[in-house]
Design an enzyme around this catalytic site. Structure first.
Site, PDB file in Angstrom:
ATOM      1  N   GLY A   1       2.531   2.129  10.720  1.00 54.15           N
ATOM      2  CA  GLY A   1       3.547   3.175  10.583  1.00 54.15           C
ATOM      3  C   GLY A   1       4.245   3.539  11.880  1.00 54.15           C
ATOM      4  O   GLY A   1       4.928   4.555  11.948  1.00 54.15           O
TER       5      GLY A   1
ATOM      6  N   GLU B   1      -6.824   4.682   7.676  1.00 52.21           N
ATOM      7  CA  GLU B   1      -6.615   6.110   7.362  1.00 52.21           C
ATOM      8  C   GLU B   1      -7.844   6.694   6.674  1.00 52.21           C
ATOM      9  O   GLU B   1      -8.158   7.877   6.854  1.00 52.21           O
ATOM     10  CB  GLU B   1      -5.341   6.262   6.505  1.00 52.21           C
ATOM     11  CG  GLU B   1      -4.100   6.082   7.371  1.00 52.21           C
ATOM     12  CD  GLU B   1      -2.869   5.578   6.643  1.00 52.21           C
ATOM     13  OE1 GLU B   1      -2.842   5.623   5.397  1.00 52.21           O
ATOM     14  OE2 GLU B   1      -1.931   5.124   7.326  1.00 52.21           O
TER      15      GLU B   1
ATOM     16  N   SER C   1       3.385  -2.285  10.358  1.00 52.08           N
ATOM     17  CA  SER C   1       4.819  -2.341  10.651  1.00 52.08           C
ATOM     18  C   SER C   1       5.462  -3.690  10.314  1.00 52.08           C
ATOM     19  O   SER C   1       6.333  -4.164  11.037  1.00 52.08           O
ATOM     20  CB  SER C   1       5.083  -1.961  12.110  1.00 52.08           C
ATOM     21  OG  SER C   1       4.688  -0.607  12.342  1.00 52.08           O
TER      22      SER C   1
ATOM     23  N   HIS D   1      -9.475   1.095   4.760  1.00 50.66           N
ATOM     24  CA  HIS D   1      -8.200   1.295   5.469  1.00 50.66           C
ATOM     25  C   HIS D   1      -8.428   2.264   6.630  1.00 50.66           C
ATOM     26  O   HIS D   1      -9.215   3.201   6.520  1.00 50.66           O
ATOM     27  CB  HIS D   1      -7.152   1.859   4.500  1.00 50.66           C
ATOM     28  CG  HIS D   1      -5.773   1.865   5.082  1.00 50.66           C
ATOM     29  ND1 HIS D   1      -5.356   2.837   5.945  1.00 50.66           N
ATOM     30  CD2 HIS D   1      -4.742   1.006   4.942  1.00 50.66           C
ATOM     31  CE1 HIS D   1      -4.109   2.577   6.315  1.00 50.66           C
ATOM     32  NE2 HIS D   1      -3.709   1.475   5.715  1.00 50.66           N
TER      33      HIS D   1
ATOM     34  N   LYS E   1       0.035   4.245  -0.321  1.00 49.40           N
ATOM     35  CA  LYS E   1      -0.641   5.444   0.208  1.00 49.40           C
ATOM     36  C   LYS E   1      -0.431   6.612  -0.773  1.00 49.40           C
ATOM     37  O   LYS E   1      -0.422   6.396  -1.963  1.00 49.40           O
ATOM     38  CB  LYS E   1      -0.139   5.760   1.613  1.00 49.40           C
ATOM     39  CG  LYS E   1      -0.109   4.519   2.506  1.00 49.40           C
ATOM     40  CD  LYS E   1       0.132   4.833   3.935  1.00 49.40           C
ATOM     41  CE  LYS E   1       0.258   3.526   4.712  1.00 49.40           C
ATOM     42  NZ  LYS E   1       0.079   3.680   6.124  1.00 49.40           N
TER      43      LYS E   1
ATOM     44  N   ASN F   1       0.869  -1.182   0.000  1.00 53.37           N
ATOM     45  CA  ASN F   1       0.000   0.000   0.000  1.00 53.37           C
ATOM     46  C   ASN F   1       0.904   1.228   0.000  1.00 53.37           C
ATOM     47  O   ASN F   1       1.483   1.575   1.027  1.00 53.37           O
ATOM     48  CB  ASN F   1      -0.891  -0.026   1.253  1.00 53.37           C
ATOM     49  CG  ASN F   1      -1.676   1.256   1.427  1.00 53.37           C
ATOM     50  OD1 ASN F   1      -1.798   2.059   0.491  1.00 53.37           O
ATOM     51  ND2 ASN F   1      -2.210   1.469   2.616  1.00 53.37           N
TER      52      ASN F   1
ATOM     53  N   GLU G   1      -5.434  -4.984  10.544  1.00 51.38           N
ATOM     54  CA  GLU G   1      -4.432  -3.945  10.742  1.00 51.38           C
ATOM     55  C   GLU G   1      -4.747  -3.167  12.025  1.00 51.38           C
ATOM     56  O   GLU G   1      -5.568  -2.228  11.990  1.00 51.38           O
ATOM     57  CB  GLU G   1      -4.431  -2.972   9.565  1.00 51.38           C
ATOM     58  CG  GLU G   1      -4.116  -3.606   8.233  1.00 51.38           C
ATOM     59  CD  GLU G   1      -3.528  -2.590   7.269  1.00 51.38           C
ATOM     60  OE1 GLU G   1      -2.402  -2.801   6.826  1.00 51.38           O
ATOM     61  OE2 GLU G   1      -4.176  -1.569   6.988  1.00 51.38           O
TER      62      GLU G   1
HETATM   63  C1  PEP Z   1      -0.763   0.147   5.996  1.00 45.99           C
HETATM   64  O1  PEP Z   1      -0.878   1.349   5.863  1.00 45.99           O
HETATM   65  O2  PEP Z   1      -1.616  -0.612   5.502  1.00 45.99           O
HETATM   66  C2  PEP Z   1       0.380  -0.358   6.733  1.00 45.99           C
HETATM   67  C3  PEP Z   1       0.351  -1.597   7.145  1.00 45.99           C
HETATM   68  O3  PEP Z   1       1.425   0.527   6.969  1.00 45.99           O
HETATM   69  P1  PEP Z   1       2.853   0.191   7.609  1.00 45.99           P
HETATM   70  O4  PEP Z   1       3.330  -1.111   6.999  1.00 45.99           O
HETATM   71  O5  PEP Z   1       3.721   1.337   7.207  1.00 45.99           O
HETATM   72  O6  PEP Z   1       2.665   0.065   9.068  1.00 45.99           O
END
Ligand code: PEP
Length: 243
Positions: A165, A91, A205, A89, A11, A9, A159
């Site tokens: 992040g 976000e 992460s 997601h 973003k 992803n 998630e």
């Molecule tokens: C995500 O935004 O779906 C995600 C898992 O981000 P990160 O791997 O940076 O934590």
């Protein structure tokens, strides 16, 4: 047997020059044991499609067309070369106020045009601290996934919001418990045969250093990768850990 899926992803990152990342991922895995997907910003799907790595969107509108300034229809993603779309997601849930009913409508839109819907669920830190993880995830799974889910049209990404992040992850036991819970909920609703085939991704992460351990957890069928998917070396390390 569920084939692992490693989905990136991006973003709101990337440019046409990011084709170099796609090429490096493709070249590192000429015959990948796992499925690889990259979800760049919608404007990059067409320029980056056709290089040997499957493309996905990061969101879509429920309607196929109309007066929805700034939105993108599932059909448009498909026409640009996408085969999948990330929906719900955290976000988008946080920054755009998306709730389960809207995510469910978006998943139906994805299916209308043959896109794989990657539906994201996950608890906030406050929810986890209050012992509400399974309650929140259960509600999101029930409300965000339409009737008619199959292994071919649905992937669920767990998630935890607080792990995205941040460099923090739940323990392997905690990941396993939530994935087993999601599989159980899917089984209750769609039947064990269907539930057994639906892939459940962990996201939050994931890095080359922790990927192998996470992929060793039962019911983890791959990862949704944010930051580490922007660097070919890191994304390749995660793909290799899954294979
Ligand atoms: C995500 O935004 O779906 C995600 C898992 O981000 P990160 O791997 O940076 O934590």
């Amino acid at each position: 047997m569920r084939r692992k899926l490693i989905a990136g992803n991006w973003k709101m990152n990337g440019s046409r020059e990011s084709g170099a990342v796609i090429d490096a991922v493709r070249d590192a895995h000429p015959e990948p044991a796992v499925e690889i997907l990259v979800c760049p910003p919608a404007t990059l799907i067409a320029p980056l499609a056709g290089r040997g790595i499957a493309m996905g969107g990061q969101d879509c509108h429920p309607e196929p067309e109309g007066a929805h300034t700034g939105d993108v229809a599932a059909e448009m993603l498909r026409e640009a070369g996408a085969v999948a779309v990330i929906l719900g997601h955290s976000e988008r849930r946080a920054e755009h106020g998306e709730g389960d009913a809207l995510v469910e409508a978006k998943a139906r839109a994805a299916w209308r045009t043959g896109l794989l819907a990657i539906v994201c669920v996950g608890e906030s830190e406050a929810d986890r601290d209050a012992g509400r993880t399974l309650e929140v995830v259960g509600r999101q799974v029930a409300g965000s996934i339409p009737d008619g889910a199959t292994p071919d049209n649905l992937v669920v990404a767990y998630e935890p919001v607080w792990a995205i992040g941040t460099g923090r992850t739940p323990s392997l036991e905690e990941i396993g418990a939530v994935h087993a819970f999601i599989r159980e909920k899917l089984s209750e609703r769609f039947g064990a045969g269907t539930s057994d085939g639906i892939r459940l991704l962990y996201g939050g992460s994931v890095k080359p250093a922790n990927a192998a351990d996470i992929f060793g957890v039962p019911d983890v069928d791959g990862a949704l990768v944010g930051g580490a998917s922007l660097k070919a070396e890191d994304f390749n390390g995660i793909i290799a850990a899954a294979g």
